[in-house]
Design an enzyme around this catalytic site. Structure first.
Site, PDB file in Angstrom:
ATOM      1  CE  LYS A  69      -3.940  -2.106   2.345  1.00  0.00           C
ATOM      2  NZ  LYS A  69      -4.876  -2.012   3.471  1.00  0.00           N
ATOM      3  CG  ASP A 106      -7.733   0.318   4.117  1.00  0.00           C
ATOM      4  OD1 ASP A 106      -8.492  -0.510   3.591  1.00  0.00           O
ATOM      5  OD2 ASP A 106      -6.502   0.308   3.976  1.00  0.00           O
ATOM      6  N   GLY A 133       1.288   2.022  13.184  1.00  0.00           N
ATOM      7  CA  GLY A 133       1.864   1.662  11.897  1.00  0.00           C
ATOM      8  C   GLY A 133       0.977   2.134  10.755  1.00  0.00           C
ATOM      9  CB  ALA A 135      -3.134  -0.875   9.991  1.00  0.00           C
TER      10      ALA A 135
HETATM   11  P1  ATR Z   1       0.645  -2.240   9.641  1.00  0.00           P
HETATM   12  O1  ATR Z   1       0.787  -1.750   8.242  1.00  0.00           O
HETATM   13  O2  ATR Z   1      -0.152  -3.498   9.807  1.00  0.00           O
HETATM   14  O3  ATR Z   1       0.197  -1.176  10.574  1.00  0.00           O
HETATM   15  P2  ATR Z   1       3.281  -1.873  10.676  1.00  0.00           P
HETATM   16  O4  ATR Z   1       3.373  -0.536  10.003  1.00  0.00           O
HETATM   17  O5  ATR Z   1       4.465  -2.788  10.650  1.00  0.00           O
HETATM   18  O6  ATR Z   1       2.115  -2.732  10.055  1.00  0.00           O
HETATM   19  O7  ATR Z   1       2.814  -1.637  12.189  1.00  0.00           O
HETATM   20  C1  ATR Z   1       2.576  -2.696  13.064  1.00  0.00           C
HETATM   21  C2  ATR Z   1       1.993  -2.139  14.355  1.00  0.00           C
HETATM   22  O8  ATR Z   1       1.661  -3.221  15.223  1.00  0.00           O
HETATM   23  C3  ATR Z   1       2.966  -1.271  15.124  1.00  0.00           C
HETATM   24  O9  ATR Z   1       2.233  -0.293  15.834  1.00  0.00           O
HETATM   25  C4  ATR Z   1       3.612  -2.292  16.066  1.00  0.00           C
HETATM   26  O10 ATR Z   1       4.168  -1.726  17.236  1.00  0.00           O
HETATM   27  P3  ATR Z   1       5.678  -1.117  17.194  1.00  0.00           P
HETATM   28  O11 ATR Z   1       5.570   0.202  16.508  1.00  0.00           O
HETATM   29  O12 ATR Z   1       6.062  -0.984  18.631  1.00  0.00           O
HETATM   30  O13 ATR Z   1       6.498  -2.121  16.438  1.00  0.00           O
HETATM   31  C5  ATR Z   1       2.401  -3.097  16.438  1.00  0.00           C
HETATM   32  N1  ATR Z   1       2.720  -4.455  16.926  1.00  0.00           N
HETATM   33  C6  ATR Z   1       3.182  -5.498  16.209  1.00  0.00           C
HETATM   34  N2  ATR Z   1       3.309  -6.587  16.989  1.00  0.00           N
HETATM   35  C7  ATR Z   1       2.895  -6.239  18.236  1.00  0.00           C
HETATM   36  C8  ATR Z   1       2.778  -6.926  19.484  1.00  0.00           C
HETATM   37  N3  ATR Z   1       3.096  -8.216  19.606  1.00  0.00           N
HETATM   38  N4  ATR Z   1       2.309  -6.237  20.565  1.00  0.00           N
HETATM   39  C9  ATR Z   1       1.974  -4.940  20.436  1.00  0.00           C
HETATM   40  N5  ATR Z   1       2.069  -4.236  19.294  1.00  0.00           N
HETATM   41  C10 ATR Z   1       2.528  -4.867  18.195  1.00  0.00           C
END
Ligand code: ATR
Length: 275
Positions: A69, A106, A133, A135
């Site tokens: 995206k 979205d 992130g 999303a």
């Molecule tokens: P997306 O496009 O799905 O948002 P992303 O940009 O990689 O993917 O963001 C993932 C989000 O999920 C982030 O906010 C991440 O937290 P961090 O910024 O601290 O990495 C969060 N996330 C992923 N795994 C997690 C977990 N096990 N517990 C809490 N937050 C998590």
């Protein structure tokens, strides 16, 4: 004699489990539109080539999903203002001048699912959003335009929540870590990827009471870890992201075909399919 088929597709990697072909085919049947919608697996470094080939073939519109995206945002020659702010594009088409246009549906999908399908009022609500992130960035603008009274973005990595708040100058918006979230909320939206790993963001239980609606942007055959935890804390309502998926697709369909399908029946059919 019938003319050439109007072709649409979703591009992603992986793409096997995409529900978009089923959803758009149901929309086409329902609205009497003649089109074909397929799923295309695209190499991680092959998005531009795949998009160029698609439109050069005279095909009409693309849905873009994980992990493309943000790259689609860069490739779009003209973006809607909501896509501009989202930093991500999930809908592509060519305009009459052959320009590649990009939108992001979205956030509209999330808001439509909350309001229309579930009767949730965002205006005046205290909203907690988990994650910072792509999303979450993608849905912030449509959520803020509903005029919630307060929106707290809480993230495991606090600095990313701060960066997001800086990107959206809005006095209702603030950043937090997970442990220091204060007060209770009317609406809690999980936009972290934690559910994918079967994990729960470690947030305090006091954010939930019996009036809280909890929304997980993920969905699955089983209740998500987040929704189960919220229900156990006594949340008034828990909702998964299947409705958001159908609603964002309906917005795409409207952009491409000029008619917005009825989503309720399609959502019901999908719900049976994943159960
Ligand atoms: P997306 O496009 O799905 O948002 P992303 O940009 O990689 O993917 O963001 C993932 C989000 O999920 C982030 O906010 C991440 O937290 P961090 O910024 O601290 O990495 C969060 N996330 C992923 N795994 C997690 C977990 N096990 N517990 C809490 N937050 C998590």
């Amino acid at each position: 004699m019938a003319g050439p088929v109007d072709n649409y597709a979703v591009m992603g990697n992986p793409i096997d489990h995409s529900k978009s072909p089923v959803i758009h085919t149901l929309f086409a049947n329902q609205t009497g539109q003649s089109l074909r919608y397929t799923a295309i697996l695209v190499d991680i470094d092959g998005l531009q080539k795949a998009i160029d080939a698609f439109f050069e073939n005279g095909d009409l519109g693309l849905s873009i999903t994980v992990p493309f995206k943000e790259e689609a945002w860069q490739l779009a020659e003209k973006r809607t203002s909501r896509a501009e702010k989202a930093g991500a594009v999930n809908t592509l088409w060519q305009d009459e001048h052959g320009q590649l246009r990009g939108d992001n549906t979205d956030g509209l999908g999330l808001v439509a699912d909350l309001k229309e399908n579930n009767g949730i009022t965002i205006k005046g609500a205290r909203v907690l959003i988990l994650g910072a992130g792509g999303a979450v960035r993608g849905v912030l603008e449509p959520i803020l335009s509903e005029q919630p009274v307060d929106v707290v973005i809480a993230n495991r990595t606090r600095s990313k929540a701060d960066t997001l708040v800086d990107l959206f100058p809005d006095e209702t918006l603030s950043a937090s870590g997970f442990e220091d979230i204060e007060g209770r909320f009317d609406l809690i939206i999980n936009g972290t990827a934690a559910s994918l790993q079967g994990e729960m963001p470690p947030i305090p239980g006091h954010v939930i009471d019996q009036k809280t609606c909890c929304y997980d942007m993920m969905y699955g055959a089983e209740e998500t870890v987040f929704n189960r935890w919220c229900r156990e804390q006594g949340a008034g309502k828990t909702i998964d992201g299947l409705g958001m998926l159908v609603e964002q697709a309906a917005e795409q369909f409207a952009i491409w075909r000029g008619v917005r399908p009825e989503t309720r029946e399609v959502l019901g059919l999908l719900r049976n399919e994943i159960a």
